[in-house]
Scaffold this active site. Structure first.
Site, PDB file in Angstrom:
ATOM      1  N   LEU A  86      50.992  45.540  40.886  1.00  0.00           N
ATOM      2  CA  LEU A  86      52.337  45.192  41.371  1.00  0.00           C
ATOM      3  C   LEU A  86      52.248  44.733  42.814  1.00  0.00           C
ATOM      4  O   LEU A  86      51.767  45.465  43.679  1.00  0.00           O
ATOM      5  CB  LEU A  86      53.279  46.387  41.242  1.00  0.00           C
ATOM      6  CG  LEU A  86      54.767  46.091  41.434  1.00  0.00           C
ATOM      7  CD1 LEU A  86      55.618  47.091  40.649  1.00  0.00           C
ATOM      8  CD2 LEU A  86      55.185  46.126  42.896  1.00  0.00           C
TER       9      LEU A  86
ATOM     10  N   HIS B  15      47.537  53.592  50.380  1.00  0.00           N
ATOM     11  CA  HIS B  15      47.630  52.559  51.418  1.00  0.00           C
ATOM     12  C   HIS B  15      49.047  52.535  51.969  1.00  0.00           C
ATOM     13  O   HIS B  15      50.014  52.848  51.264  1.00  0.00           O
ATOM     14  CB  HIS B  15      47.266  51.208  50.795  1.00  0.00           C
ATOM     15  CG  HIS B  15      47.079  50.102  51.782  1.00  0.00           C
ATOM     16  ND1 HIS B  15      48.141  49.389  52.313  1.00  0.00           N
ATOM     17  CD2 HIS B  15      45.959  49.554  52.322  1.00  0.00           C
ATOM     18  CE1 HIS B  15      47.674  48.461  53.124  1.00  0.00           C
ATOM     19  NE2 HIS B  15      46.359  48.548  53.160  1.00  0.00           N
TER      20      HIS B  15
END
Length: 337
Positions: free
Chosen positions: A127, A231
């Site tokens: 995504l 992240h």
């Protein structure tokens, strides 16, 4: 912005490549390599074209398109079954407790253990939203459209679903986790390993990773500090996954140590709450802000819509009806935003 989520087409290669160049590395499902992306699009085309409504070895690519400009604003992927072209490996964070009668105390050691627990699961991943379109809930639309697609094609997916979140990548494109674990065995930088995985898949390197438990106490403080940490750009995605019903059970990506979230498909919020209904009329707006999906396989489309439930069926706003090519009498799947 009027946007739809639709099945990917071969013509999407260039915009897909342009987005891949913006990921910053470590995004295995969206490599900045035209040939690798072309292979993924071809695999997606084959999956959409497959007639048998059963679990297979498929990859479905979805695209988020701005209908006003025709520009591709994002992408996402669904893999029907992991580990079909080689074993699917994860690390799992565990604790070993040992008791010493001589010292009169217990000693606990945290470790990473290589496992194939998640092999055979379905997976949502890849995504990515173009930076210019990271507003207006488009990430939510793209993410939840995947679950509507799964519900519409339930027989093609496993009972358990995973989502691998990219781990911490530093400003130079390196991975502290890789440097502390994999890099010690392969004598290559994370960027080199990431590039290899993008071009050839990650199976070759995964097969050569150490199989013995790795004690966290033996890793550098920097490597320990990023274990299971997503992240910075993946924190919102992690929150969406948690809201959907995914949980962190201690599984990690073996290359950069990002968390792998897990969920049972039929317990996902979107899957549980989505309802089938017939479009009864097209209105001027008003009603409940929802996500509506229609069409099977390559005809799949999803978009935000305003819905009013009536005795005759659903009333949908005109813009959404136009975007989804809906008319009275069509069956749709809908869920409140």
């Amino acid at each position: 912005m009027r946007a739809i989520v639709r099945a990917a087409r071969s013509q999407d290669l260039e915009p897909l490549y342009e987005m891949a160049k913006l990921t910053g590395g470590g995004f295995t499902n969206l490599p900045a390599d035209r040939d690798a992306l072309a292979e993924r699009l071809a695999a997606s085309d084959a999956a959409y074209a497959r007639d048998e409504d059963a679990l297979g070895d498929d990859l479905y690519l979805l695209m988020l398109e701005d209908l006003e400009s025709g520009r591709i604003a994002g992408t996402a992927q669904i893999i029907t079954r992991t580990g079909q072209r080689g074993s699917f490996h994860s690390y799992r964070r565990t604790t070993l407790t040992q008791h010493s009668a001589a010292f009169g105390r217990s000693f606990k050691a945290e470790m990473l253990v290589m496992t194939n627990d998640l092999e055979g699961c379905s997976e949502v991943g890849g995504l990515f939203l173009h930076p210019r379109f990271r507003a207006g809930g488009l990430g939510l639309l793209l993410a939840r459209s995947r679950y509507l697609f799964i519900k519409l094609h339930r027989a093609r997916f496993a009972d358990k679903l995973i989502a691998e979140l990219r781990g911490v990548i530093d400003e130079g494109g390196g991975s502290p986790f890789w440097d502390g674990v994999g890099g010690r065995f392969f004598q290559m930088s994370f960027r080199e390993a990431d590039d290899y995985n993008a071009r050839h898949g990650n199976q070759h390197l995964a097969d050569l990773m150490p199989r013995h438990p790795i004690y966290l106490a033996m890793l550098s403080e920097m490597a320990r500090g990023v274990i299971g940490v997503p992240h910075a750009t993946g924190r919102a995605a992690m929150r969406m996954l948690e809201a959907e019903g995914f949980a962190d059970e201690g599984y990690l990506d073996i290359f950069e140590g990002g968390p792998t979230m897990t969920a049972m498909v039929d317990r996902l919020r979107t899957v549980r709450e989505a309802r089938e209904a017939e479009i009864a009329s097209v209105g001027e707006g008003g009603g409940i802000r929802s996500i509506v999906a229609a069409g099977r396989l390559c005809e799949f489309r999803a978009a935000f819509a305003l819905l009013v439930e009536t005795a005759a069926g659903l009333e949908i706003d005109g813009q959404a009806a136009e975007a989804l090519a809906l008319r009275p009498g069509r069956e749709v799947l809908h869920v409140a935003r």
